[in-house]
Design a protein around this motif. Sequence first.
Motif, PDB file in Angstrom:
ATOM      1  N   SER A 153     -39.375 -73.338 -21.722  1.00  0.00           N
ATOM      2  CA  SER A 153     -38.398 -74.397 -21.384  1.00  0.00           C
ATOM      3  C   SER A 153     -38.252 -74.778 -20.184  1.00  0.00           C
ATOM      4  O   SER A 153     -38.117 -75.987 -19.789  1.00  0.00           O
ATOM      5  CB  SER A 153     -37.012 -74.176 -22.196  1.00  0.00           C
ATOM      6  OG  SER A 153     -36.438 -72.981 -21.371  1.00  0.00           O
ATOM      7  N   ASP A 154     -38.425 -73.903 -19.154  1.00  0.00           N
ATOM      8  CA  ASP A 154     -38.483 -74.233 -17.722  1.00  0.00           C
ATOM      9  C   ASP A 154     -39.650 -75.163 -17.376  1.00  0.00           C
ATOM     10  O   ASP A 154     -39.625 -75.754 -16.341  1.00  0.00           O
ATOM     11  CB  ASP A 154     -38.547 -73.031 -16.957  1.00  0.00           C
ATOM     12  CG  ASP A 154     -37.130 -72.186 -16.953  1.00  0.00           C
ATOM     13  OD1 ASP A 154     -36.259 -72.931 -17.497  1.00  0.00           O
ATOM     14  OD2 ASP A 154     -37.010 -70.926 -16.522  1.00  0.00           O
ATOM     15  N   MET A 156     -40.827 -77.553 -19.065  1.00  0.00           N
ATOM     16  CA  MET A 156     -40.524 -79.209 -19.541  1.00  0.00           C
ATOM     17  C   MET A 156     -39.270 -79.651 -19.031  1.00  0.00           C
ATOM     18  O   MET A 156     -38.509 -79.018 -18.442  1.00  0.00           O
ATOM     19  CB  MET A 156     -40.435 -78.840 -21.141  1.00  0.00           C
ATOM     20  CG  MET A 156     -41.648 -78.349 -22.055  1.00  0.00           C
ATOM     21  SD  MET A 156     -41.367 -77.993 -23.569  1.00  0.00           S
ATOM     22  CE  MET A 156     -41.389 -79.696 -24.060  1.00  0.00           C
ATOM     23  N   GLU A 157     -39.340 -80.890 -19.424  1.00  0.00           N
ATOM     24  CA  GLU A 157     -38.092 -81.694 -18.978  1.00  0.00           C
ATOM     25  C   GLU A 157     -37.304 -81.311 -19.977  1.00  0.00           C
ATOM     26  O   GLU A 157     -37.383 -81.185 -21.219  1.00  0.00           O
ATOM     27  CB  GLU A 157     -38.518 -83.204 -19.287  1.00  0.00           C
ATOM     28  CG  GLU A 157     -39.361 -83.771 -17.994  1.00  0.00           C
ATOM     29  CD  GLU A 157     -38.396 -83.626 -16.471  1.00  0.00           C
ATOM     30  OE1 GLU A 157     -37.146 -83.907 -16.640  1.00  0.00           O
ATOM     31  OE2 GLU A 157     -39.110 -83.388 -15.380  1.00  0.00           O
ATOM     32  N   PRO A 158     -35.757 -80.976 -19.642  1.00  0.00           N
ATOM     33  CA  PRO A 158     -35.032 -80.564 -20.258  1.00  0.00           C
ATOM     34  C   PRO A 158     -34.803 -81.342 -21.737  1.00  0.00           C
ATOM     35  O   PRO A 158     -34.627 -80.835 -22.703  1.00  0.00           O
ATOM     36  CB  PRO A 158     -33.633 -80.532 -19.713  1.00  0.00           C
ATOM     37  CG  PRO A 158     -33.938 -80.555 -18.295  1.00  0.00           C
ATOM     38  CD  PRO A 158     -35.477 -81.297 -18.166  1.00  0.00           C
ATOM     39  N   ALA A 160     -36.884 -83.201 -23.357  1.00  0.00           N
ATOM     40  CA  ALA A 160     -38.247 -83.064 -24.021  1.00  0.00           C
ATOM     41  C   ALA A 160     -38.176 -81.745 -24.890  1.00  0.00           C
ATOM     42  O   ALA A 160     -38.439 -81.689 -25.830  1.00  0.00           O
ATOM     43  CB  ALA A 160     -39.602 -83.038 -23.133  1.00  0.00           C
TER      44      ALA A 160
END
Length: 182
Positions: A153-154, A156-158, A160
Amino acid sequence: MSKPTSLKDALAKWEDRNKQPATSATDIGLQFQYPPIEKMDPILSSLTECQKLSLSSNMIEKISGISGMKNLKVLSLARNNLKTLNGIEPLAETLEELWVSYNNIEKIKPIEVMKALRVFYVSNNVIKDWAEFMRIALPPNLTEITFLGNILSDNMEPAAFVAEAVRRLPNLKKLDGEPVIR
């Protein structure tokens, strides 16, 4: 450095504080032991009435000794030194909530057998790929997860990440504390 607190000693202290035998208790908190607990052991199986057990904020490296905990619904192992969920399988039929945030977990394969699991807090670990993330789709009742702070998750854009997680997990109702809107 002093030797780690054993589960036997931690339970004895808990019994003194709570004026009841641990074997008949439904909610047991053994978090923040000093010195920290480093090992889970078979004494946990004597806690047959326990429905909620917290061993958070210790230094536990692996899950073990829980096969006799037939009534356990909530297990908190957050802020320990876990690398995997191996050992959780004896709770496949009963465990409803598993809290393992702030560990070093990269692999979550045993999550696949957790039939009763509804809530899975696994934020701030080291899960890095979608293949591992997709194991979360297998427990049939799992509807709430926290996943923030993992490598996947880190990176990627939140927005997305949320969109992709929601797309991949059709049963999800809550992600990282927010209701899922489809």
